[in-house]
Motif scaffolding. Structure first.
Motif, mmCIF file in Angstrom:
data_model
loop_
_atom_site.group_PDB
_atom_site.id
_atom_site.type_symbol
_atom_site.label_atom_id
_atom_site.label_comp_id
_atom_site.label_asym_id
_atom_site.label_seq_id
_atom_site.Cartn_x
_atom_site.Cartn_y
_atom_site.Cartn_z
ATOM 1 N N GLY A 38 -13.772 7.823 -1.503
ATOM 2 C CA GLY A 38 -13.173 8.088 -2.678
ATOM 3 C C GLY A 38 -11.622 8.051 -2.673
ATOM 4 O O GLY A 38 -10.959 7.513 -3.291
ATOM 5 N N THR A 39 -10.972 8.942 -1.685
ATOM 6 C CA THR A 39 -9.596 9.078 -1.580
ATOM 7 C C THR A 39 -8.828 7.573 -1.438
ATOM 8 O O THR A 39 -7.751 7.037 -1.621
ATOM 9 N N LEU A 40 -9.555 7.051 -0.227
ATOM 10 C CA LEU A 40 -9.007 5.594 0.083
ATOM 11 C C LEU A 40 -8.960 4.786 -1.447
ATOM 12 O O LEU A 40 -8.083 3.738 -1.381
ATOM 13 N N ALA A 41 -10.200 4.670 -1.879
ATOM 14 C CA ALA A 41 -10.511 3.628 -2.998
ATOM 15 C C ALA A 41 -9.324 4.052 -3.893
ATOM 16 O O ALA A 41 -8.717 3.151 -4.593
ATOM 17 N N LEU A 85 0.868 -1.157 0.008
ATOM 18 C CA LEU A 85 -0.089 -0.086 -0.146
ATOM 19 C C LEU A 85 0.772 1.435 0.011
ATOM 20 O O LEU A 85 0.993 1.924 1.015
ATOM 21 N N VAL A 86 1.619 1.529 -0.967
ATOM 22 C CA VAL A 86 2.842 2.384 -1.119
ATOM 23 C C VAL A 86 1.942 3.939 -0.977
ATOM 24 O O VAL A 86 2.950 4.987 -0.912
ATOM 25 N N TYR A 87 0.626 4.008 -1.693
ATOM 26 C CA TYR A 87 0.362 5.296 -1.762
ATOM 27 C C TYR A 87 -0.664 5.512 -0.271
ATOM 28 O O TYR A 87 -1.326 6.580 -0.443
ATOM 29 N N LEU A 88 -0.792 4.865 0.603
ATOM 30 C CA LEU A 88 -1.644 4.827 1.503
ATOM 31 C C LEU A 88 -1.442 6.268 2.574
ATOM 32 O O LEU A 88 -2.134 7.004 2.712
ATOM 33 N N SER A 89 -0.091 6.365 2.859
ATOM 34 C CA SER A 89 0.321 7.559 3.452
ATOM 35 C C SER A 89 0.029 8.880 2.512
ATOM 36 O O SER A 89 -0.549 9.939 3.215
ATOM 37 N N LEU A 90 0.269 8.969 1.224
ATOM 38 C CA LEU A 90 -0.294 9.926 0.569
ATOM 39 C C LEU A 90 -1.731 10.205 0.535
ATOM 40 O O LEU A 90 -2.146 11.439 0.782
ATOM 41 N N GLY A 91 -2.663 9.169 0.396
ATOM 42 C CA GLY A 91 -3.996 9.357 0.637
ATOM 43 C C GLY A 91 -4.459 9.773 1.867
ATOM 44 O O GLY A 91 -5.502 10.556 1.922
ATOM 45 N N LEU A 92 -3.842 9.322 3.013
ATOM 46 C CA LEU A 92 -4.126 9.878 4.293
ATOM 47 C C LEU A 92 -3.777 11.476 4.440
ATOM 48 O O LEU A 92 -4.356 12.097 5.048
ATOM 49 N N SER A 93 -2.856 11.656 3.870
ATOM 50 C CA SER A 93 -2.365 13.100 3.767
ATOM 51 C C SER A 93 -3.363 14.185 3.268
ATOM 52 O O SER A 93 -3.721 15.091 3.699
ATOM 53 N N VAL A 94 -3.850 13.634 2.210
ATOM 54 C CA VAL A 94 -5.133 14.276 1.487
ATOM 55 C C VAL A 94 -6.203 14.404 2.458
ATOM 56 O O VAL A 94 -6.955 15.535 2.500
#
Length: 349
Positions: free
Chosen positions: A303-306, A254-263
């Motif tokens: 939506g961001t998490l998906a 889940l390499v983009y999870l931190s990026l999504g959480l930052s959003v």
């Protein structure tokens, strides 16, 4: 939202009962949960959260139900991201797989205690001072920026989280070379020694404290109801240790999870600032009155998490060599990294 004292009492009793079953029945035998056991537990806990949200809808209406679901999903997502830190701690401190369940259980109990304290403090603060929302909002935006910057400089060879408390414990106390089951301390040759499990608990507990600083302002940006804040946090922590074993290998994908959480955190931070402006009637000029509706918040979060989850899995699938599970690396019998040699007793015969 009107919550009678008996509703609070029933909720707390039920939550404590579930936790007691998890601790004294399921968790009394240190072991690595099977895929079936972990999946069943997660399914039960998620189902209970959904049923609770539907109950809130039936009793108090869709607005509060939406606030609960938005808060629960956000807290659950933050908890999943925190699992990656737990994974690093377990790997660097070389915790045997059969003992990781106990360590996680203690860590989750500590997380509940810390979050309960912060929930009470946050509720008292926002009830008396509306300007606290400015502070919460600014802190979440800062956290979002920090998450984004950490993502930009991400290194696959991450170090185990360290802090002043853990360094102090390492310097001050004698330690055994290996784990002694779930014991935190042992007495040998007339001296008291701490075990590697003690270092694990210190690392998890101090990390939980930092996690609470992020999660509580985030959920207060979605609902100001202490009852919903409390239940959303508890449901988010239920089944977390089973999830750790079920998707431990998937977490690194889940390499983009931190990026999504930052959003998400940045969005909630802006939402909190707008709410504070609304409280002081500084946003009456806005067509929406300065308040972002909960349905829109839920849409942004889901939506961001998906998007980030799908994008992460697609990227990981296209990359080779990312399938190694760090939890299986290293000799489980070795001493955790960083523990001093001073005063180490011989192994018990």
């Amino acid at each position: 939202m009107e919550v009678h004292p008996y509703a609070w009492a029933i909720t707390v009793v039920v939550m404590v009962a579930i936790l007691a079953v998890d601790v004294f029945v399921i968790g009394r035998r240190p072991h690595e949960p099977s895929t079936k056991e972990a999946s069943l537990a997660i399914g039960v806990f998620v189902g209970l959260a959904v049923l609770f949200g539907l109950g809130v809808w039936f009793v108090s209406g869709g607005q509060y139900a939406g606030e609960f679901f938005a808060g629960w999903i956000t807290e659950y997502s933050l908890s999943v991201d925190n699992l990656f830190i737990f994974l690093i701690i377990m790997s660097k401190l070389k915790v045997p797989r059969e003992l990781q369940q106990f360590a996680l259980l203690v860590g989750i109990i500590l997380a509940l205690i810390f979050r309960g304290i912060f929930i009470a403090v946050g509720a008292a603060a926002i009830e008396r001072f509306a300007w606290v929302f400015f502070i919460f909002g600014a802190f979440l935006v800062y956290t979002a920026v920090k998450l984004f910057l950490d993502y930009r400089k991400h290194d696959d060879d991450e170090e185990a989280p360290d802090n002043a408390l853990l360094r102090l414990v390492r310097r001050r106390f004698n330690a055994t070379e290996d784990f002694r089951g779930t014991k935190l301390t042992v007495k040998e040759q007339g001296k008291r020694f701490i075990t590697p499990m003690f270092f694990v608990i210190v690392a998890l507990g101090s990390t939980d404290l930092l996690f609470a600083l992020d999660s509580i302002p985030a959920i207060y940006g979605l609902t100001q109801e202490p009852y919903l804040v409390f239940t959303a946090n508890v449901f988010a922590l239920m089944g977390l240790r089973q999830l750790y074993f079920l998707i431990g290998g998937l977490l690194k994908k889940l390499v983009y999870l931190s990026l999504g959480l930052s959003v998400i955190l940045a969005f909630i931070g802006v939402k909190l600032v707008l709410h504070a402006l609304h409280e002081y009637h500084w946003a009456d000029w806005a067509p929406w009155g300065g308040e972002i509706p909960i349905w829109f918040s839920l849409l942004v979060i889901v939506g961001t998490l998906a998007v980030t989850t799908v994008a992460s899995l697609v990227k990981s699938r296209n990359e080779a060599g990312d399938d190694t599970d760090p939890l299986t690396e290293g000799d489980a019998g070795q001493r955790p990294a960083g523990i001093a040699d001073r005063g180490t007793p011989p192994a018990a015969s």
